[in-house]
Design a protein around this motif. Structure first.
Motif, PDB file in Angstrom:
ATOM      1  N   THR A   1      46.804 -20.320  27.753  1.00 23.08           N
ATOM      2  CA  THR A   1      45.932 -19.564  26.851  1.00 23.08           C
ATOM      3  C   THR A   1      45.969 -20.155  25.445  1.00 23.08           C
ATOM      4  O   THR A   1      44.970 -20.139  24.727  1.00 23.08           O
ATOM      5  CB  THR A   1      46.358 -18.088  26.791  1.00 23.08           C
ATOM      6  N   THR A   2      47.114 -20.684  25.059  1.00 27.32           N
ATOM      7  CA  THR A   2      47.258 -21.364  23.776  1.00 27.32           C
ATOM      8  C   THR A   2      48.182 -22.566  23.953  1.00 27.32           C
ATOM      9  O   THR A   2      49.016 -22.597  24.864  1.00 27.32           O
ATOM     10  CB  THR A   2      47.859 -20.457  22.676  1.00 27.32           C
TER      11      THR A   2
ATOM     12  N   GLN B   1      50.505 -25.324  21.366  1.00 25.91           N
ATOM     13  CA  GLN B   1      50.968 -25.827  20.081  1.00 25.91           C
ATOM     14  C   GLN B   1      51.834 -27.045  20.359  1.00 25.91           C
ATOM     15  O   GLN B   1      52.771 -26.971  21.167  1.00 25.91           O
ATOM     16  CB  GLN B   1      51.783 -24.771  19.327  1.00 25.91           C
TER      17      GLN B   1
ATOM     18  N   SER C   1      47.074 -27.389  17.453  1.00 22.12           N
ATOM     19  CA  SER C   1      47.062 -26.032  17.996  1.00 22.12           C
ATOM     20  C   SER C   1      45.706 -25.775  18.640  1.00 22.12           C
ATOM     21  O   SER C   1      44.668 -26.199  18.106  1.00 22.12           O
ATOM     22  CB  SER C   1      47.298 -24.989  16.893  1.00 22.12           C
TER      23      SER C   1
ATOM     24  N   LYS D   1      43.400 -22.661  20.976  1.00 18.39           N
ATOM     25  CA  LYS D   1      43.286 -21.304  21.524  1.00 18.39           C
ATOM     26  C   LYS D   1      41.836 -21.097  21.936  1.00 18.39           C
ATOM     27  O   LYS D   1      40.958 -21.027  21.085  1.00 18.39           O
ATOM     28  CB  LYS D   1      43.697 -20.266  20.480  1.00 18.39           C
TER      29      LYS D   1
ATOM     30  N   ASN E   1      51.067 -20.684  25.650  1.00 24.75           N
ATOM     31  CA  ASN E   1      50.913 -19.240  25.882  1.00 24.75           C
ATOM     32  C   ASN E   1      51.669 -18.399  24.861  1.00 24.75           C
ATOM     33  O   ASN E   1      52.245 -17.357  25.187  1.00 24.75           O
ATOM     34  CB  ASN E   1      51.366 -18.883  27.308  1.00 24.75           C
ATOM     35  N   THR E   2      51.676 -18.861  23.610  1.00 24.33           N
ATOM     36  CA  THR E   2      52.269 -18.091  22.518  1.00 24.33           C
ATOM     37  C   THR E   2      51.154 -17.398  21.734  1.00 24.33           C
ATOM     38  O   THR E   2      49.973 -17.695  21.904  1.00 24.33           O
ATOM     39  CB  THR E   2      53.071 -18.995  21.567  1.00 24.33           C
ATOM     40  N   THR E   3      51.534 -16.487  20.858  1.00 28.68           N
ATOM     41  CA  THR E   3      50.549 -15.773  20.043  1.00 28.68           C
ATOM     42  C   THR E   3      50.188 -16.596  18.810  1.00 28.68           C
ATOM     43  O   THR E   3      51.068 -16.981  18.035  1.00 28.68           O
ATOM     44  CB  THR E   3      51.093 -14.399  19.603  1.00 28.68           C
ATOM     45  N   ILE E   4      48.902 -16.885  18.636  1.00 32.16           N
ATOM     46  CA  ILE E   4      48.411 -17.598  17.456  1.00 32.16           C
ATOM     47  C   ILE E   4      47.270 -16.785  16.864  1.00 32.16           C
ATOM     48  O   ILE E   4      46.285 -16.492  17.546  1.00 32.16           O
ATOM     49  CB  ILE E   4      47.902 -19.007  17.801  1.00 32.16           C
ATOM     50  N   ALA E   5      47.393 -16.410  15.602  1.00 37.19           N
ATOM     51  CA  ALA E   5      46.345 -15.621  14.944  1.00 37.19           C
ATOM     52  C   ALA E   5      45.076 -16.441  14.782  1.00 37.19           C
ATOM     53  O   ALA E   5      45.124 -17.647  14.516  1.00 37.19           O
ATOM     54  CB  ALA E   5      46.836 -15.147  13.579  1.00 37.19           C
ATOM     55  N   ASP E   6      43.926 -15.809  14.934  1.00 34.38           N
ATOM     56  CA  ASP E   6      42.646 -16.499  14.797  1.00 34.38           C
ATOM     57  C   ASP E   6      42.457 -17.091  13.402  1.00 34.38           C
ATOM     58  O   ASP E   6      41.721 -18.071  13.228  1.00 34.38           O
ATOM     59  CB  ASP E   6      41.496 -15.537  15.105  1.00 34.38           C
TER      60      ASP E   6
ATOM     61  N   GLN F   1      44.371 -18.876  11.824  1.00 37.28           N
ATOM     62  CA  GLN F   1      44.919 -20.229  11.770  1.00 37.28           C
ATOM     63  C   GLN F   1      43.856 -21.296  12.016  1.00 37.28           C
ATOM     64  O   GLN F   1      44.067 -22.478  11.735  1.00 37.28           O
ATOM     65  CB  GLN F   1      46.042 -20.379  12.804  1.00 37.28           C
TER      66      GLN F   1
END
Length: 219
Positions: free
Chosen positions: A45-46, A48, A71, A73, A195-200, A202
């Motif tokens: 899903t993501t 980095q 990065s 996403k 599959n970590t959380t990345i804020a939009d 960014q």
């Protein structure tokens, strides 16, 4: 802004090679490895990643070495390399040059000819390469598979691409592009998180974070 375009395109050329090779009449073993890399990427899903980008001459002398980060996403991406940054929210692209404190804004071209990191990991390109699996070698605790890529079009600026795949993780660990002028461009992945959380946020350029930045809006 030409420097960031050149650096980014050379960095992406190596990763693009495996996607281009998928549609050609290639070594079945090489295709199996490349298909596995593509399938694995689609589960993320993501992404980095940190990487090192190097340029060497024909004698192997280092001409340049830079570290960068990537990065991704969905259709969003962000690349940082040697004082240059590229942001994209999937619709708009911001190219920022730290040395001149200048950002160029343009619309993302959704045509098939436009390169994005996401497209480079899928079956997207025309039949431009032949590939062969040269074998495996141990690199510490890892088993690395070497795939040799040769462009069908002999007029291209490069005549060979070597792709190195971590057999255990089914991900690209490094790649080398041999230019026709004798120079060699390579990158190696130093770390990768998926599959970590990345804020939009960014993936968009925040003008307030770059005091005095000159904005060139080409939209």
């Amino acid at each position: 802004m030409k420097k960031i375009a050149i650096a980014f395109s050379l960095f992406l050329t190596a990763t693009a090679a495996f996607a281009q090779a998928k549609g050609t009449q290639n070594d079945p073993q090489a295709k199996k490895v490349l298909d596995a890399v593509s399938a694995k990427f689609k589960t993320f899903t993501t992404v980095q990643a940190g990487f090192t980008y190097k340029i060497e001459n024909a004698s192997g002398k280092a001409l340049s070495s830079k570290t960068g980060t990537l990065s991704m996403k969905g259709q969003k991406y962000r690349v940082s390399l040697g004082g240059m940054e590229i942001f994209s929210d999937g619709k708009t692209v911001w190219n920022y040059d730290k040395s001149s404190n200048e950002v160029t804004i343009s619309n993302l071209d959704a045509s098939a000819a436009t390169l994005t990191p996401q497209k480079l990991f899928t079956n997207f390109y025309d039949k431009d390469f032949y590939s062969v699996l040269n074998g495996e070698k141990k690199q510490g605790a890892k088993t690395i598979q070497e795939i040799e890529m040769t462009p069908v079009d002999k007029s291209k600026a490069f005549h060979k691409v070597y792709l190195y795949v971590d057999k255990g993780t089914q991900t690209i660990s490094s790649s080398k592009v041999l230019q026709s002028d004798g120079n060699r461009y390579s990158y190696s992945v130093s770390n990768m998180k998926t599959n970590t959380t990345i804020a939009d946020t960014q993936f968009t350029f925040n003008k307030a974070s770059y005091p005095g930045v000159e904005v060139i809006d080409l939209r």
